[in-house]
Scaffold this motif. Structure first.
Motif, mmCIF file in Angstrom:
data_model
loop_
_atom_site.group_PDB
_atom_site.id
_atom_site.type_symbol
_atom_site.label_atom_id
_atom_site.label_comp_id
_atom_site.label_asym_id
_atom_site.label_seq_id
_atom_site.Cartn_x
_atom_site.Cartn_y
_atom_site.Cartn_z
ATOM 1 N N VAL A 164 62.387 -27.202 -113.879
ATOM 2 C CA VAL A 164 62.772 -25.883 -114.387
ATOM 3 C C VAL A 164 64.234 -25.908 -114.814
ATOM 4 C CG1 VAL A 164 61.087 -24.727 -112.917
ATOM 5 C CG2 VAL A 164 63.463 -24.952 -112.146
ATOM 6 N N PHE A 165 64.567 -25.007 -115.724
ATOM 7 C CA PHE A 165 65.933 -24.877 -116.230
ATOM 8 C C PHE A 165 66.373 -23.427 -116.091
ATOM 9 C CE2 PHE A 165 63.813 -28.308 -118.385
ATOM 10 C CZ PHE A 165 64.747 -29.336 -118.392
ATOM 11 N N VAL A 166 67.541 -23.250 -115.527
ATOM 12 C CA VAL A 166 68.200 -21.948 -115.495
ATOM 13 C C VAL A 166 69.516 -22.138 -116.231
ATOM 14 C CG1 VAL A 166 69.199 -20.131 -114.072
ATOM 15 C CG2 VAL A 166 67.113 -21.297 -113.324
ATOM 16 N N GLY A 167 69.565 -21.699 -117.466
ATOM 17 C CA GLY A 167 70.709 -22.043 -118.302
ATOM 18 C C GLY A 167 70.735 -23.548 -118.491
ATOM 19 N N ARG A 168 71.881 -24.156 -118.206
ATOM 20 C CA ARG A 168 72.017 -25.610 -118.296
ATOM 21 C C ARG A 168 71.935 -26.267 -116.926
ATOM 22 N NH1 ARG A 168 70.661 -27.535 -123.159
ATOM 23 N NH2 ARG A 168 71.665 -26.366 -124.841
ATOM 24 N N ARG A 169 71.345 -25.573 -115.989
ATOM 25 C CA ARG A 169 71.121 -26.135 -114.659
ATOM 26 C C ARG A 169 69.642 -26.477 -114.534
ATOM 27 N NH1 ARG A 169 75.686 -24.123 -111.627
ATOM 28 N NH2 ARG A 169 76.707 -22.439 -112.784
ATOM 29 N N GLN A 170 69.325 -27.606 -113.911
ATOM 30 C CA GLN A 170 67.928 -28.004 -113.791
ATOM 31 C C GLN A 170 67.617 -28.493 -112.383
ATOM 32 O OE1 GLN A 170 66.533 -31.587 -115.785
ATOM 33 N NE2 GLN A 170 68.647 -32.330 -116.018
ATOM 34 N N ALA A 171 66.343 -28.425 -112.045
ATOM 35 C CA ALA A 171 65.860 -28.951 -110.765
ATOM 36 C C ALA A 171 64.430 -29.417 -110.951
ATOM 37 C CB ALA A 171 65.932 -27.895 -109.670
ATOM 38 N N THR A 172 64.060 -30.428 -110.173
ATOM 39 C CA THR A 172 62.708 -30.983 -110.222
ATOM 40 C C THR A 172 62.146 -31.053 -108.821
ATOM 41 O OG1 THR A 172 63.367 -32.357 -112.098
ATOM 42 C CG2 THR A 172 61.316 -32.930 -111.012
ATOM 43 N N VAL A 173 60.913 -30.582 -108.647
ATOM 44 C CA VAL A 173 60.231 -30.664 -107.354
ATOM 45 C C VAL A 173 58.815 -31.170 -107.583
ATOM 46 C CG1 VAL A 173 61.592 -28.815 -106.300
ATOM 47 C CG2 VAL A 173 59.468 -28.260 -107.497
ATOM 48 N N SER A 174 58.199 -31.693 -106.533
ATOM 49 C CA SER A 174 56.827 -32.173 -106.643
ATOM 50 C C SER A 174 56.127 -32.019 -105.308
ATOM 51 C CB SER A 174 56.793 -33.645 -107.080
ATOM 52 O OG SER A 174 57.429 -34.468 -106.124
ATOM 53 N N GLY A 175 54.797 -32.024 -105.347
ATOM 54 C CA GLY A 175 54.014 -31.915 -104.124
ATOM 55 C C GLY A 175 52.568 -32.275 -104.386
ATOM 56 N N SER A 176 51.838 -32.553 -103.319
ATOM 57 C CA SER A 176 50.435 -32.931 -103.442
ATOM 58 C C SER A 176 49.486 -31.779 -103.111
ATOM 59 C CB SER A 176 50.132 -34.120 -102.525
ATOM 60 O OG SER A 176 50.478 -33.818 -101.191
ATOM 61 N N ASP A 177 50.009 -30.694 -102.587
ATOM 62 C CA ASP A 177 49.201 -29.508 -102.284
ATOM 63 C C ASP A 177 49.246 -28.596 -103.502
ATOM 64 O OD1 ASP A 177 47.982 -27.213 -101.362
ATOM 65 O OD2 ASP A 177 49.147 -27.091 -99.504
ATOM 66 N N VAL A 178 48.090 -28.397 -104.142
ATOM 67 C CA VAL A 178 48.064 -27.576 -105.353
ATOM 68 C C VAL A 178 47.360 -26.241 -105.125
ATOM 69 C CG1 VAL A 178 48.192 -29.576 -106.875
ATOM 70 C CG2 VAL A 178 45.952 -28.716 -106.176
ATOM 71 N N SER A 179 47.261 -25.812 -103.878
ATOM 72 C CA SER A 179 46.680 -24.503 -103.569
ATOM 73 C C SER A 179 47.578 -23.409 -104.128
ATOM 74 C CB SER A 179 46.535 -24.335 -102.062
ATOM 75 O OG SER A 179 47.817 -24.297 -101.439
ATOM 76 N N PRO A 180 47.050 -22.206 -104.354
ATOM 77 C CA PRO A 180 47.884 -21.121 -104.892
ATOM 78 C C PRO A 180 49.134 -20.855 -104.049
ATOM 79 C CG PRO A 180 45.569 -20.527 -105.009
ATOM 80 C CD PRO A 180 45.634 -21.807 -104.244
#
Length: 443
Positions: A55-71
């Motif tokens: 995701v990007f907020v202005g010129r700031r970014q972050a990346t996350v990941s996970g194996s649980d795809v429940s809502p």
């Protein structure tokens, strides 16, 4: 992973405060069987389903990941990503790929997915056949096992810029490691192949026999005195010389000014006649993909054309930093922003086979194994431990071990002579390569 699910994640990120977002779903199934000395040693099965979000907020970014795809898990993933981005330092070059660079329309069919799914018994039989052939080779006294595997993977990307793309691929492999021995010691030899389609696999018996042959021919290896002599890199490993090249022409290295090639764009760095190509659209290629890992359209190109360096390898971030356009070489996993990487790298062949290169050189070193490379990325000074064969009068004389070769890569690249024995074995390939003189450190 379902396209609708990824669209929902991107929409949720935008609603949570992100200005732009990119979701990736990766699925993988795999099975690997290993045997040793005729007995089943290991069965490894993998089933994974993972979700990545940038995701990007202005010129700031972050990346996350996970194996649980429940809502519930997806909601937490989105919240965490946006919160992290708000706290991240600003990066003036961060952002999704420019819309006009994205892959559009029908994506190329690269024939990367074989629906065949071999049973565990079939994989075990291949591994047993390979090991039996290795053990039947004269002078082979032991093995380090043989294995056979299969995998199927899927990578789907959706971005808030309107890109959506699916990439599916399969993989099949067979490998064996043989140990030969006599009164003077033991030597190991390995052979293995990985392909996209099961029908392209070599016979497991060939794999095992070749592993045994390579081990046996190493028996009686000697140490040699330090010298300077012609060196031939065998085609199986010659592409290792291209690894430092790729690092040196990657956009992030150029932007940091830490590359020994930073001032060489458009200049002659290889001998005339040498071409190094990168082809993401090679049919059934192990490095092939219909788009890069930012969704950018990719295409075949010559990185080295008639010896001249033609381009940097760029993702969107490094391209912006250098005031250029991305070249479609973004490479990433689920965690972290994209880096840069090649696809199917090939140093095109010359006209003389390895035997002719040896005859031309007269005497010198044929390298068949390399380990522990060392590189000064700023200067191009390079060295590597190796073993192989000493040749005299154009013919192999005896095996050698415990030696190091060293030189400056700009000098080495300028004097490379490619052989004609190009064999496509992986995602990076080259024929045997002759350098007319290199420093060899022995005893």
């Amino acid at each position: 992973m379902d396209e609708n699910l990824l669209n929902e994640v991107v929409d949720a990120a935008l609603k949570a405060g992100a200005d732009a977002a990119e979701a990736v779903g990766a699925e993988r199934r795999a099975l690997s069987i290993t045997v040793r000395l005729g007995e089943l040693e290991e069965v490894e099965r993998e089933e994974a389903r993972d979700l990545g979000l940038r995701v990007f907020v202005g010129r700031r970014q972050a990346t996350v990941s996970g194996s649980d795809v429940s809502p519930e898990a997806r909601t937490k993933l989105v919240e965490r990503a946006v919160a992290m981005a708000r706290l991240a330092p600003e990066d003036p070059y961060a952002g999704l790929a420019d819309p006009d660079r994205l892959a559009r329309g029908p994506l190329p069919d690269l024939d990367l997915y074989d629906p065949a799914e071999p049973a565990a018994e079939e994989l075990e039989a291949r591994a047993r056949t390979a090991e039996a052939a290795a053990r039947a080779t004269p002078k082979v006294t032991n093995t380090d096992g043989a294995s056979a595997s299969w995998s199927a993977s899927q990578w789907r990307m959706v971005t808030s810029a309107g890109f959506t793309g699916l990439h599916r691929a399969s993989g099949f492999s067979v490998g064996a490691a043989a140990i030969a021995g006599d009164e003077n010691g033991m030597e190991i030899g390995y052979e293995g192949r990985s392909v996209r389609w099961q029908s392209d696999l070599p016979d497991p018996e060939f794999i095992g026999s070749e592993a045994g042959r390579r081990a046996a021919q190493r028996l009686g290896a000697r140490k040699i005195a330090s010298t300077t002599a012609p060196v031939i890199f065998e085609n199986r490993l010659a592409s290792s010389l291209l690894g430092p090249l790729i690092g040196a022409i990657s956009g992030p290295s150029i932007a940091r000014g830490t590359s020994f090639l930073k001032d060489k764009l458009g200049q002659q760095i290889f001998a005339k006649g040498i071409t190094v190509s990168d082809d993401p659209h090679r049919r059934r290629g192990l490095g092939s993909s219909p788009f890069d890992d930012e969704g950018v359209a990719n295409e075949p190109r010559a990185l080295i054309d008639d010896g001249v360096l033609t381009t940097w390898l760029l993702n969107s971030s490094s391209a912006r930093q250098l005031g250029l356009q991305t070249t479609g070489h973004a490479s990433r996993g689920l965690a972290g922003p994209p880096g840069v990487g090649p696809t199917n790298l090939t140093l095109q062949p010359g006209e003389r086979d390895q035997a002719q290169l040896m005859r031309d050189a007269g005497k010198g070193l044929l390298i068949t194994s390399m380990f522990g490379p060392s590189l000064n990325g700023n200067t191009g000074d390079w060295s590597v431990g190796c073993s192989g064969f000493w040749f005299e009068d154009g013919e192999v004389a005896y095996p050698v071990s415990e030696i190091t070769v060293a030189g400056n890569l700009l000098d080495i690249y300028g004097r490379l002579v490619p052989g004609s024995d190009l064999e496509i074995r992986g995602s990076s390939n080259a024929p045997s390569l002759l350098v007319d003189a290199l420093a060899i450190a022995g005893r």
